[in-house]
Write a protein that holds these residues in place. Structure first.
Motif, PDB file in Angstrom:
ATOM      1  N   UNK A   1      48.101  17.598  24.060  1.00  0.00           N
ATOM      2  CA  UNK A   1      47.438  16.223  22.913  1.00  0.00           C
ATOM      3  C   UNK A   1      46.573  16.397  21.724  1.00  0.00           C
ATOM      4  N   UNK A   2      46.597  17.757  21.657  1.00  0.00           N
ATOM      5  CA  UNK A   2      45.724  18.455  20.126  1.00  0.00           C
ATOM      6  C   UNK A   2      46.060  17.726  19.302  1.00  0.00           C
ATOM      7  N   UNK A   3      45.888  16.961  18.260  1.00  0.00           N
ATOM      8  CA  UNK A   3      45.954  16.662  16.855  1.00  0.00           C
ATOM      9  C   UNK A   3      45.556  15.919  16.536  1.00  0.00           C
ATOM     10  N   UNK A   4      45.963  15.533  15.299  1.00  0.00           N
ATOM     11  CA  UNK A   4      45.066  14.618  14.176  1.00  0.00           C
ATOM     12  C   UNK A   4      45.863  13.592  14.475  1.00  0.00           C
ATOM     13  N   UNK A   5      44.692  12.446  14.145  1.00  0.00           N
ATOM     14  CA  UNK A   5      45.666  11.238  15.237  1.00  0.00           C
ATOM     15  C   UNK A   5      44.736  10.612  13.951  1.00  0.00           C
ATOM     16  N   UNK A   6      46.137   9.953  13.802  1.00  0.00           N
ATOM     17  CA  UNK A   6      46.431   8.996  12.789  1.00  0.00           C
ATOM     18  C   UNK A   6      46.463   7.090  12.999  1.00  0.00           C
ATOM     19  N   UNK A   7      45.719   6.223  12.383  1.00  0.00           N
ATOM     20  CA  UNK A   7      45.540   4.749  12.555  1.00  0.00           C
ATOM     21  C   UNK A   7      46.225   3.923  11.566  1.00  0.00           C
ATOM     22  N   UNK A   8      47.562   3.104  11.805  1.00  0.00           N
ATOM     23  CA  UNK A   8      48.277   3.150  10.881  1.00  0.00           C
ATOM     24  C   UNK A   8      48.771   1.458  11.565  1.00  0.00           C
ATOM     25  N   UNK A   9      48.887   0.291   9.993  1.00  0.00           N
ATOM     26  CA  UNK A   9      48.566  -0.759  10.050  1.00  0.00           C
ATOM     27  C   UNK A   9      49.791  -0.863   8.817  1.00  0.00           C
ATOM     28  N   UNK A  10      50.677  -1.962   8.955  1.00  0.00           N
ATOM     29  CA  UNK A  10      51.768  -2.464   7.997  1.00  0.00           C
ATOM     30  C   UNK A  10      51.883  -4.107   7.789  1.00  0.00           C
ATOM     31  N   UNK A  11      51.582  -4.742   6.694  1.00  0.00           N
ATOM     32  CA  UNK A  11      51.743  -5.614   6.505  1.00  0.00           C
ATOM     33  C   UNK A  11      53.379  -6.642   6.776  1.00  0.00           C
ATOM     34  N   UNK A  12      53.971  -6.932   7.588  1.00  0.00           N
ATOM     35  CA  UNK A  12      54.819  -7.192   8.242  1.00  0.00           C
ATOM     36  C   UNK A  12      55.598  -7.917   6.861  1.00  0.00           C
ATOM     37  N   UNK A  13      55.556  -9.143   6.138  1.00  0.00           N
ATOM     38  CA  UNK A  13      55.618  -9.700   4.966  1.00  0.00           C
ATOM     39  C   UNK A  13      55.783  -8.692   3.632  1.00  0.00           C
ATOM     40  N   UNK A  14      54.852  -7.861   3.397  1.00  0.00           N
ATOM     41  CA  UNK A  14      55.072  -7.323   1.953  1.00  0.00           C
ATOM     42  C   UNK A  14      55.843  -6.017   2.640  1.00  0.00           C
ATOM     43  N   UNK A  15      55.206  -5.594   3.793  1.00  0.00           N
ATOM     44  CA  UNK A  15      56.348  -4.222   4.345  1.00  0.00           C
ATOM     45  C   UNK A  15      55.383  -2.896   2.911  1.00  0.00           C
ATOM     46  N   UNK A  16      53.981  -3.425   3.283  1.00  0.00           N
ATOM     47  CA  UNK A  16      53.118  -2.509   2.556  1.00  0.00           C
ATOM     48  C   UNK A  16      52.516  -1.782   3.842  1.00  0.00           C
ATOM     49  N   UNK A  17      52.146  -0.465   3.899  1.00  0.00           N
ATOM     50  CA  UNK A  17      52.213   0.754   4.827  1.00  0.00           C
ATOM     51  C   UNK A  17      51.193   1.498   4.627  1.00  0.00           C
TER      52      UNK A  17
END
Length: 119
Positions: free
Chosen positions: A91-107
Motif C-alpha cells: 500500500x506504500x505510495x503517494x496518495x492523491x485526492x481527486x475532484x471532478x466537476x461533472x458539469x465542466x469536466x474540469x479535474x
C-alpha cells in the motif's frame, strides 16, 4: 476554481492504520464525485476508492474490506476521507485526492501525501 488540501499519511508498520483527509473548497458541489488515487514508485497511478452522487462507492479490489471512503458535505466545502486499516507494504505510495466537476469536466488534484508501510 477548486482547491484541494490533503492531510494525513505517514509511516506505519504492516497491520496498522492511517487516515487521510482532503478538503475541497471553492466552487464545489456535493453532487460531484471525489476519488483517491495512489502512485507507487515505478508504477502507474491507480484509483483506490471513489464516492459519487448518492454516495455510490467503489474500491480497488486489493483494498476492499480494508479501506473506507466517506465524505462530509457543507456549503462550499466538501471533505473526503480515506480510512486505511490492515495496511500492507504494497500500500506504500503517494496518495492523491481527486475532484471532478461533472458539469465542466474540469479535474482537480490534491498535492499528494506519502503513505509508507514497513514490513
Amino acid at each position: 476554481q477548486v482547491q484541494l488540501v490533503e492531510s494525513g499519511g505517514g509511516l506505519v508498520q504492516a497491520g496498522g492504520s492511517l487516515g487521510l483527509s482532503c478538503a475541497a473548497s471553492g466552487s464545489v458541489s456535493s453532487a460531484n464525485g471525489m476519488r483517491w488515487y495512489r502512485q507507487a514508485p515505478g508504477k502507474e497511478r491507480e484509483m483506490v476508492a471513489s464516492i459519487s452522487r448518492g454516495d455510490n462507492i467503489r474500491y480497488l479490489d486489493s483494498v476492499k474490506g480494508r479501506f473506507t471512503i466517506s465524505r462530509d458535505n457543507a456549503e462550499n466545502l466538501v471533505t473526503v476521507y480515506l480510512q486505511m486499516n490492515s495496511l500492507k507494504p504494497e500500500d506504500t505510495a503517494v496518495y492523491y485526492c481527486y475532484y471532478i466537476d461533472a458539469y465542466t469536466q474540469v479535474e482537480y488534484w490534491g498535492q499528494g501525501t506519502q503513505v509508507s508501510v514497513s514490513s
